[in-house]
Design a protein around this motif. Structure first.
Motif, PDB file in Angstrom:
ATOM      1  N   GLY A  50       0.770  -1.239   0.000  1.00 37.29           N
ATOM      2  CA  GLY A  50       0.000   0.000   0.000  1.00 37.29           C
ATOM      3  C   GLY A  50       0.799   1.285   0.000  1.00 37.29           C
ATOM      4  O   GLY A  50       0.225   2.370  -0.011  1.00 37.29           O
ATOM      5  N   TYR A  51       2.128   1.198   0.037  1.00 37.05           N
ATOM      6  CA  TYR A  51       2.943   2.403  -0.034  1.00 37.05           C
ATOM      7  C   TYR A  51       2.946   2.912  -1.472  1.00 37.05           C
ATOM      8  O   TYR A  51       3.010   2.132  -2.418  1.00 37.05           O
ATOM      9  N   ASP A  52       2.896   4.227  -1.630  1.00 35.99           N
ATOM     10  CA  ASP A  52       2.931   4.842  -2.958  1.00 35.99           C
ATOM     11  C   ASP A  52       4.348   5.373  -3.191  1.00 35.99           C
ATOM     12  O   ASP A  52       4.630   6.545  -2.963  1.00 35.99           O
ATOM     13  N   ILE A  53       5.249   4.484  -3.594  1.00 33.51           N
ATOM     14  CA  ILE A  53       6.664   4.820  -3.742  1.00 33.51           C
ATOM     15  C   ILE A  53       7.073   4.674  -5.203  1.00 33.51           C
ATOM     16  O   ILE A  53       6.795   3.660  -5.834  1.00 33.51           O
ATOM     17  N   TRP A  54       7.762   5.707  -5.707  1.00 35.94           N
ATOM     18  CA  TRP A  54       8.214   5.721  -7.099  1.00 35.94           C
ATOM     19  C   TRP A  54       9.611   6.286  -7.180  1.00 35.94           C
ATOM     20  O   TRP A  54      10.025   7.067  -6.324  1.00 35.94           O
ATOM     21  N   PHE A  55      10.320   5.943  -8.247  1.00 37.13           N
ATOM     22  CA  PHE A  55      11.638   6.529  -8.486  1.00 37.13           C
ATOM     23  C   PHE A  55      11.460   7.782  -9.311  1.00 37.13           C
ATOM     24  O   PHE A  55      10.849   7.758 -10.379  1.00 37.13           O
ATOM     25  N   CYS A  56      11.982   8.902  -8.803  1.00 36.59           N
ATOM     26  CA  CYS A  56      11.919  10.175  -9.522  1.00 36.59           C
ATOM     27  C   CYS A  56      13.259  10.417 -10.201  1.00 36.59           C
ATOM     28  O   CYS A  56      14.268  10.642  -9.516  1.00 36.59           O
ATOM     29  N   PRO A  57      13.312  10.376 -11.537  1.00 30.84           N
ATOM     30  CA  PRO A  57      14.589  10.553 -12.232  1.00 30.84           C
ATOM     31  C   PRO A  57      15.152  11.972 -12.091  1.00 30.84           C
ATOM     32  O   PRO A  57      16.358  12.168 -12.187  1.00 30.84           O
ATOM     33  N   ILE A  58      14.299  12.943 -11.831  1.00 27.35           N
ATOM     34  CA  ILE A  58      14.772  14.319 -11.657  1.00 27.35           C
ATOM     35  C   ILE A  58      15.523  14.456 -10.328  1.00 27.35           C
ATOM     36  O   ILE A  58      16.611  15.032 -10.276  1.00 27.35           O
ATOM     37  N   ARG A  59      14.958  13.921  -9.277  1.00 29.45           N
ATOM     38  CA  ARG A  59      15.603  13.963  -7.958  1.00 29.45           C
ATOM     39  C   ARG A  59      16.622  12.847  -7.778  1.00 29.45           C
ATOM     40  O   ARG A  59      17.392  12.858  -6.824  1.00 29.45           O
ATOM     41  N   ARG A  60      16.583  11.866  -8.659  1.00 30.83           N
ATOM     42  CA  ARG A  60      17.432  10.677  -8.567  1.00 30.83           C
ATOM     43  C   ARG A  60      17.275  10.015  -7.208  1.00 30.83           C
ATOM     44  O   ARG A  60      18.252   9.701  -6.515  1.00 30.83           O
ATOM     45  N   SER A  61      16.004   9.815  -6.818  1.00 29.78           N
ATOM     46  CA  SER A  61      15.701   9.205  -5.536  1.00 29.78           C
ATOM     47  C   SER A  61      14.317   8.577  -5.587  1.00 29.78           C
ATOM     48  O   SER A  61      13.458   9.022  -6.347  1.00 29.78           O
ATOM     49  N   TYR A  62      14.119   7.567  -4.773  1.00 27.35           N
ATOM     50  CA  TYR A  62      12.767   7.058  -4.570  1.00 27.35           C
ATOM     51  C   TYR A  62      12.044   8.071  -3.706  1.00 27.35           C
ATOM     52  O   TYR A  62      12.626   8.664  -2.783  1.00 27.35           O
ATOM     53  N   VAL A  63      10.785   8.320  -4.013  1.00 24.04           N
ATOM     54  CA  VAL A  63      10.009   9.298  -3.269  1.00 24.04           C
ATOM     55  C   VAL A  63       8.605   8.748  -3.028  1.00 24.04           C
ATOM     56  O   VAL A  63       8.151   7.843  -3.713  1.00 24.04           O
ATOM     57  N   ASN A  64       7.931   9.360  -2.069  1.00 24.00           N
ATOM     58  CA  ASN A  64       6.532   9.074  -1.824  1.00 24.00           C
ATOM     59  C   ASN A  64       5.762   9.596  -3.040  1.00 24.00           C
ATOM     60  O   ASN A  64       6.105  10.646  -3.581  1.00 24.00           O
TER      61      ASN A  64
END
Length: 69
Positions: A50-64
């Motif tokens: 149920g976690y909404d976690i994605w990799f953000c290529p702009i921030r180069r980090s996994y984020v909520n």
């Protein structure tokens, strides 16, 4: 990897994600001493839980997911 080690890594991952400082999957795997595949498996498990976690290529980090845009 024992169940305790696995759960400890998951807690550490959640903390890093909340700080938005995971780095790329390869960098994160190196930091935690696991394979990149293990990181991707953990992320899949988080999403299934149920976690909404994605990799953000702009921030180069996994984020909520709320912080993605």
């Amino acid at each position: 990897m024992t169940r305790f080690e696995r759960e400890s890594l998951k807690v550490r991952l959640i903390k890093l994600i909340s700080l938005k400082c995971t780095g790329s999957p390869a960098e994160l795997a190196f930091k935690l001493g696991v394979s990149e595949r293990t990181i991707k498996r953990f992320m899949k498990e988080f999403r299934e839980d149920g976690y909404d976690i994605w990799f953000c290529p702009i921030r180069r980090s996994y984020v909520n997911g709320l912080d993605y845009y």
